[in-house]
Scaffold this active site. Structure first.
Site, PDB file in Angstrom:
ATOM      1  N   GLY A 111       0.839  -1.201   0.000  1.00 37.50           N
ATOM      2  CA  GLY A 111       0.000   0.000   0.000  1.00 37.50           C
ATOM      3  C   GLY A 111       0.872   1.248   0.000  1.00 37.50           C
ATOM      4  O   GLY A 111       2.047   1.197  -0.362  1.00 37.50           O
ATOM      5  N   PHE A 112       0.298   2.363   0.399  1.00 37.05           N
ATOM      6  CA  PHE A 112       1.040   3.619   0.360  1.00 37.05           C
ATOM      7  C   PHE A 112       2.291   3.569   1.241  1.00 37.05           C
ATOM      8  O   PHE A 112       3.347   4.046   0.850  1.00 37.05           O
ATOM      9  CB  PHE A 112       0.140   4.784   0.785  1.00 37.05           C
ATOM     10  N   ASP A 115      -2.128   2.053   8.035  1.00 44.97           N
ATOM     11  CA  ASP A 115      -3.415   1.987   8.731  1.00 44.97           C
ATOM     12  C   ASP A 115      -3.416   1.102   9.974  1.00 44.97           C
ATOM     13  O   ASP A 115      -4.350   1.177  10.772  1.00 44.97           O
ATOM     14  CB  ASP A 115      -4.513   1.489   7.781  1.00 44.97           C
ATOM     15  N   ALA A 166      -4.090   8.097   3.166  1.00 49.32           N
ATOM     16  CA  ALA A 166      -2.946   7.813   2.319  1.00 49.32           C
ATOM     17  C   ALA A 166      -1.728   8.686   2.648  1.00 49.32           C
ATOM     18  O   ALA A 166      -0.615   8.159   2.756  1.00 49.32           O
ATOM     19  CB  ALA A 166      -3.343   7.949   0.851  1.00 49.32           C
ATOM     20  N   GLU A 218     -19.080   9.736   0.560  1.00 55.31           N
ATOM     21  CA  GLU A 218     -18.681   9.787  -0.848  1.00 55.31           C
ATOM     22  C   GLU A 218     -19.457   8.759  -1.673  1.00 55.31           C
ATOM     23  O   GLU A 218     -19.866   9.015  -2.798  1.00 55.31           O
ATOM     24  CB  GLU A 218     -17.168   9.587  -0.977  1.00 55.31           C
TER      25      GLU A 218
END
Lengths: 441, 441
Positions: free
Chosen positions: B20-21, B309, B325, B179
């Site tokens: 991931g990031f 996370d 992120a 969202e």
């Protein structure tokens, strides 16, 4: 035959089964013509640009790049209702069709344009051990399998397993097999070249097996020879006159006793008409296809038409009309024309047999083209024969025109052209099958 | 703690779990630094741009638009090996990790950056009846479910079933829920408006359930109120102070006894750290997260770092660093910096406790932004508060910058911007799950 007068009894109920090139074209030609109340049924919600399906399989295009929502395409056709359902039975006496959802569809006119699926020439048990290439899901499975195999090969320390994982066997040297082999060669030898640390992707074997003595048999012999030469240059092992006698899990057995071990055996050797064709009560050929009257209606059933890949019909030169997108579109258009002419006659005092006045379908052969990896293609159109880079430019030009019309979205094309030039397909992502992903590593 | 001298014993083996990031950023910062031999393991072959995952769920973007092949990103990082595997065990004494593939990974330094997954606060049985939104496959399942439900609603004649099919329940009024609700409202009330003939898509209910007394609780109250007002205007039913007490198949039961029937219950209420965090032998919080030392290494284990996370840590103002992120990227970068400084000290005569000299992680808060359907957003950054169209432009600008860097592919952006303007998402295609497609209708 129905003699109903449209103006007196309301619009004619047209049921179209299949939203491929044939069904969609027919629906579009009947759009907003108040004489028709059209229902189009497809088991998918999308129309697929099948000629580029191999690009989804080889990670050059995303699924949504070559598929359109059928109801989106027909959103302005107010007399057309699109339903996602699977037809399981047709009763041509009662003029009904049954959907898997339980819905019964009543029709005045039926167009069966349900296309073809992967066919195994009676060896249906091979389906389980091979990957087909007729639907989006199948194309995604091919992609996922080949990419996942490379990931597994990077992980394993067992040389035999590594070899199996790094072998792709494509059965069938027709256009699909050739285009797939060329694209895999590109993917492996160009795009992925630098991505792995433990395996040498240039060692990945791509085998193209063809039973006949040459690939691309519908092309001229020197075009077949050229294609074979090109593929070999790209690193594909082309095996002609090679018959597969048995397929089991991870193994393809050849007539000469050779066993090819591979975790990715792709079946591009044949298609069979949708089984619905067999329900129409007319004879079918070996591939399950139906031969209609020259107007594309069925013998003795003037209110049932067929179009697209499930049709076996000869063109004016006595040659079979090929199972390609332009032929399907032309058939769909022809059926719409016939229906409109029938409807016009309904409003006249003509009392004879309308079916006898119907126009005959005429196939306009725009030619054939097949792409061989990057920068090379063969084109056969009328007396014209082109091969190499010029043919590739022709292929690209025509497919760009097609797709721009298809998607109305220049950006996909730009992205595609861009990654084509950069050897850098953007779609090389493995999406796990739903249900297999519980958590992330 | 390892006191090995890198120049004498060869490069330091760094194992990064998670692409991931956080993990990717760390690998990129260590790229081509010969002092490190890096292995990055992820159970997927792709890095995901999670902030836009809701757009895949709502058919605005294709899966490949927001995912990159990890090995493609790191193709030029010759000292980094990317492996697709799932880590199942970590032994911090033996300094090994075990992969599902059977591989045993030896490390000198471990970075656990395995992220979070959907969390149910101890009600794991709800997972089966709800749709999560943390992976590409989950996002595609949300899309497929909602689009397929509309197709089924168009087919059915049972009013109760139609109602269930036309109800989307989103549990959780955080950024993801907001969202998602806004994007569904757009999809249904704008994009799909004209596509159906039998159902009125404007009647589709989108419910957003939040247990607290306001949505977007990390924003200011007037931003929460504004967001609620906007969503209601877009047709979303926003229910605050609404607790879900039970979920069974197709049914969400509220505290006040109300039962919501829906064929699409989406869980956006919580995440939990990857279970690997619990294997590290240090205490975890309610969400399974780990609190490291200020340098991001674990207490008593200076060779094990955590990032992203699964980290619970406070910023300089004593507020929790959010699971976003930018925070993950900053942690990944910090770990790389610490490793490089450690390696530098290895080459000096320094003989003390290197870990005591390590830099502390400092979170640079760039602010928060959430998009509310089309043309509206809220932004909170430092003392700045923006809402409405200007905030939406800021959101768009930042995400375009992000994605252009991310994808290096302007065309995806163009296509996206284009379909955004035209209310015409291109990705509204239902791809059947592999294995469910035997033939086409």
């Amino acid at each position: 035959m129905s003699e109903r007068n449209a103006s007196a009894k309301g619009p004619r109920k047209v049921l179209i089964i299949g939203g491929g090139f044939a069904g969609l074209e027919c629906a579009q030609k009947l759009a907003n013509d108040s004489r028709f109340d059209v229902t189009l049924v497809d088991r998918n919600n999308h129309h697929l640009f099948q000629p580029l399906l191999y690009q989804v399989a080889t990670a050059s295009l995303a699924a949504s790049d070559i598929a359109r929502s059928i109801r989106q395409v027909l959103t302005k056709a107010k007399n057309v209702t699109v339903l996602m359902d699977e037809i399981t039975a047709i009763d041509s006496d009662a003029k009904t069709a049954n959907g898997k959802s339980g819905t019964v569809y009543h029709y005045d006119t039926l167009l069966l344009a349900a296309g073809a699926r992967t066919g195994y020439f009676g060896r249906d048990e091979w389906a389980e051990h091979t990957l087909g290439l007729k639907t989006l899901a199948e194309a995604q499975t091919v992609r996922r399998t080949v990419l996942s195999n490379l990931e597994k090969a990077e992980l394993t320390s067992d040389p035999a397993e590594k070899k199996r994982l790094m072998t792709v066997v494509i059965i069938g040297g027709g256009p699909t097999g050739v285009e797939l082999a060329g694209a895999f060669a590109d993917l492996i030898h160009r795009s992925l070249k630098e991505d792995f640390r433990r395996i040498d992707t240039s060692k990945l074997r791509v085998l193209l097996l063809e039973g006949a003595d040459r690939i691309l048999a519908v092309y001229d012999k020197d075009q077949s020879d050229y294609t074979k030469k090109r593929l070999i240059k790209e690193g594909v092992e082309v095996m002609t006159s090679t018959k597969v006698v048995n397929i089991t899990k991870g193994r393809a057995e050849l007539e000469d006793g050779t066993v090819l071990e591979s975790e990715a055996i792709i079946w591009a050797a044949g298609v069979a008409a949708n089984p619905l064709a067999a329900l129409l009560g007319v004879p079918t050929d070996r591939g399950g296809r139906v031969t209609p009257n020259p107007d594309l209606s069925l013998p003795g059933k003037p209110d049932i038409f067929v179009a697209g890949d499930l049709v076996a019909i000869l063109d004016e030169n006595g040659k079979p009309v090929p199972g390609v997108a332009p032929a399907a579109s032309q058939m769909g258009r022809h059926v719409a024309k016939v229906l409109k002419e029938d409807a016009r006659l309904d409003t006249t005092s003509f009392a004879g047999d309308k079916a006898s006045l119907r126009a005959k379908f005429r196939y306009w052969d725009k030619g054939l083209m097949a792409i061989i990896g990057k920068n090379h293609a063969v084109v056969k159109a009328g007396q014209m024969r082109v091969k190499g880079f010029i043919a590739w430019l022709m292929w690209l030009f025509i497919h760009i025109l097609f797709l721009v019309g298809f998607r109305n979205k220049l950006s996909v094309l730009l992205g595609w052209a861009f990654s084509y030039i950069r050897d850098n397909p953007e779609a090389r992502v493995i999406v796990n099958r739903p249900g297999t992903v519980a958590k992330e590593a």
